[in-house]
Motif scaffolding. Structure first.
Motif, mmCIF file in Angstrom:
data_model
loop_
_atom_site.group_PDB
_atom_site.id
_atom_site.type_symbol
_atom_site.label_atom_id
_atom_site.label_comp_id
_atom_site.label_asym_id
_atom_site.label_seq_id
_atom_site.Cartn_x
_atom_site.Cartn_y
_atom_site.Cartn_z
ATOM 1 N N ASN A 157 61.331 31.650 65.984
ATOM 2 C CA ASN A 157 62.527 31.773 65.685
ATOM 3 C C ASN A 157 63.215 32.397 66.968
ATOM 4 O OD1 ASN A 157 62.214 34.748 65.916
ATOM 5 N ND2 ASN A 157 62.168 35.278 64.034
ATOM 6 N N LYS A 158 64.639 32.798 66.495
ATOM 7 C CA LYS A 158 65.643 32.870 67.611
ATOM 8 C C LYS A 158 65.468 34.153 68.413
ATOM 9 C CE LYS A 158 69.501 30.391 65.405
ATOM 10 N NZ LYS A 158 70.709 30.570 64.698
ATOM 11 N N LEU A 159 64.545 35.050 67.896
ATOM 12 C CA LEU A 159 64.240 36.031 68.547
ATOM 13 C C LEU A 159 62.865 35.910 69.432
ATOM 14 C CD1 LEU A 159 64.435 38.664 65.525
ATOM 15 C CD2 LEU A 159 66.007 38.552 67.660
ATOM 16 N N GLY A 160 62.538 34.878 69.366
ATOM 17 C CA GLY A 160 61.058 34.609 70.126
ATOM 18 C C GLY A 160 60.001 34.872 69.496
ATOM 19 N N TRP A 161 60.001 34.924 68.109
ATOM 20 C CA TRP A 161 58.684 35.479 67.505
ATOM 21 C C TRP A 161 58.303 34.479 66.378
ATOM 22 C CZ3 TRP A 161 61.032 41.330 66.031
ATOM 23 C CH2 TRP A 161 61.143 41.890 66.920
ATOM 24 N N THR A 162 57.148 34.770 66.282
ATOM 25 C CA THR A 162 56.375 33.938 65.106
ATOM 26 C C THR A 162 56.050 34.528 63.827
ATOM 27 O OG1 THR A 162 54.188 34.406 66.100
ATOM 28 C CG2 THR A 162 55.249 32.548 67.156
ATOM 29 N N ALA A 163 55.440 33.966 62.986
ATOM 30 C CA ALA A 163 55.113 34.659 61.756
ATOM 31 C C ALA A 163 54.213 35.955 62.132
ATOM 32 C CB ALA A 163 54.745 33.884 60.681
ATOM 33 N N LEU A 164 53.008 35.561 62.994
ATOM 34 C CA LEU A 164 52.109 36.519 63.425
ATOM 35 C C LEU A 164 52.786 37.564 64.076
ATOM 36 C CD1 LEU A 164 49.218 37.012 63.773
ATOM 37 C CD2 LEU A 164 49.176 35.856 65.691
ATOM 38 N N LEU A 165 53.521 37.469 64.936
ATOM 39 C CA LEU A 165 54.252 38.619 65.712
ATOM 40 C C LEU A 165 55.211 39.275 64.815
ATOM 41 C CD1 LEU A 165 55.334 36.498 69.047
ATOM 42 C CD2 LEU A 165 53.945 38.538 68.984
ATOM 43 N N GLU A 166 55.780 38.765 63.885
ATOM 44 C CA GLU A 166 56.548 39.702 63.276
ATOM 45 C C GLU A 166 55.835 40.472 61.953
ATOM 46 O OE1 GLU A 166 60.152 38.721 61.060
ATOM 47 O OE2 GLU A 166 61.198 37.799 62.956
ATOM 48 N N ALA A 167 54.575 39.907 61.599
ATOM 49 C CA ALA A 167 53.668 40.488 60.849
ATOM 50 C C ALA A 167 53.373 41.929 61.584
ATOM 51 C CB ALA A 167 52.356 39.714 60.452
#
Length: 223
Positions: A157-167
Motif C-alpha cells: 500500500n501507500k505506506l509501503g506495507w503488505t498484509a503481512l507487515l500490517e498484521a
C-alpha cells in the motif's frame, strides 16, 4: 531512522482506519438508503419494483448497498446484491461494499460481493486491498476467504506495507494475528519483503516480542 519509523507507525494508525460510517452519509439520503440502513427488505424490494435507481448516491457518494454494508445489514445487502447492486461502487473516500466488508470482517456480505463480481485488485484510499486491513484487524476468516478468492498477498500500500507487515506492526501479536501470519505465509507471502525503512517482518516481530510469529517467519526462511 527510529524517529522516522515511529512517525510512520503513528501515521499508519490514522491512515489505515476505515470509518464505521462514511462522512456525510446522512446527506441526500434516498428512501432506498434509509431502507438499507434499517435492514428493511420489503421496502427495498418495493422501491426497486417502482424503478428507483439501485446505485443512487447519497451525500457521501455511498450507494444503498454500501450503507447496508456499513451496518452489516445482511438481509438488506443480500436483497440489493441479488437485484444487481454494484459491489465495487466507491463513495467519496473510495470505500466500496466489497472493500468495506473485507476491512470490517463482515464475512457474509463479503462472501456475497465475491460471488457477484468483486474486483480483487481494487484498492482503498490508502492503496490497500481488502486483505491488508483485514489482516491488521485480526479478521481470520475474512483473511482466509480473501486469500482463497485470489487477492494478491504481497500487494504494497501507500505506506509501503503488505498484509503481512500490517498484521505484525499493527496487530497485537495474539492468537488471531498469529493465525493470520500463518495463513499469509502458507499462501506464499514474501517473508523478507521489508517496509519503506528497510525493516523486515522478522525484525518487526522480534522488536515487539512476538515469539510465535517470529517462529513462523523463521521456519519460512525469514531473515
Amino acid at each position: 531512522m527510529l524517529r522516522r519509523s515511529i512517525l510512520t507507525g503513528v501515521a499508519s494508525l490514522l491512515l489505515s482506519a476505515v470509518p464505521l460510517v462514511a462522512t456525510g452519509e446522512d446527506m441526500s439520503k434516498t428512501p432506498l438508503h434509509a431502507a438499507a440502513g434499517q435492514n428493511n427488505v420489503a421496502t427495498i424490494r418495493k422501491l426497486l419494483a417502482e424503478g428507483v435507481k439501485i446505485d443512487a448516491r447519497d451525500g457521501s457518494g455511498a450507494t444503498a448497498l454500501l450503507v447496508a454494508t456499513h451496518g452489516n445489514r445482511i438481509e438488506a445487502a443480500k436483497a440489493l446484491i441479488e437485484a444487481g447492486a454494484d459491489v465495487n461502487a466507491k463513495d467519496n473516500i473510495e470505500d466500496s461494499p466489497y472493500l468495506y466488508a473485507g476491512a470490517r470482517g463482515h464475512l457474509e456480505i463479503l462472501t456475497m460481493t465475491l460471488a457477484h463480481g468483486a474486483d480483487l485488485k481494487s484498492t482503498n484510499r490508502y492503496g490497500g486491498t481488502a486483505l491488508i486491513p483485514a489482516s491488521e484487524r485480526g479478521h481470520v476468516e475474512t483473511v482466509r476467504t480473501l486469500i482463497e478468492a485470489g487477492v494478491a498477498v504481497d500487494h504494497v500500500n501507500k505506506l509501503g506495507w503488505t498484509a503481512l507487515l500490517e498484521a505484525i506492526i499493527l496487530g497485537d501479536g495474539g492468537k488471531r494475528h498469529e493465525q493470520i501470519v500463518d495463513l499469509l505465509v502458507k499462501a506464499g507471502a514474501d517473508v523478507n519483503l521489508a517496509d519503506g525503512d528497510g525493516v523486515t517482518p522478522l525484525q518487526h516481530a522480534r522488536t515487539r516480542g512476538f515469539a510465535t510469529i517470529e517462529g513462523i517467519l523463521t521456519a519460512a526462511g525469514a531473515h
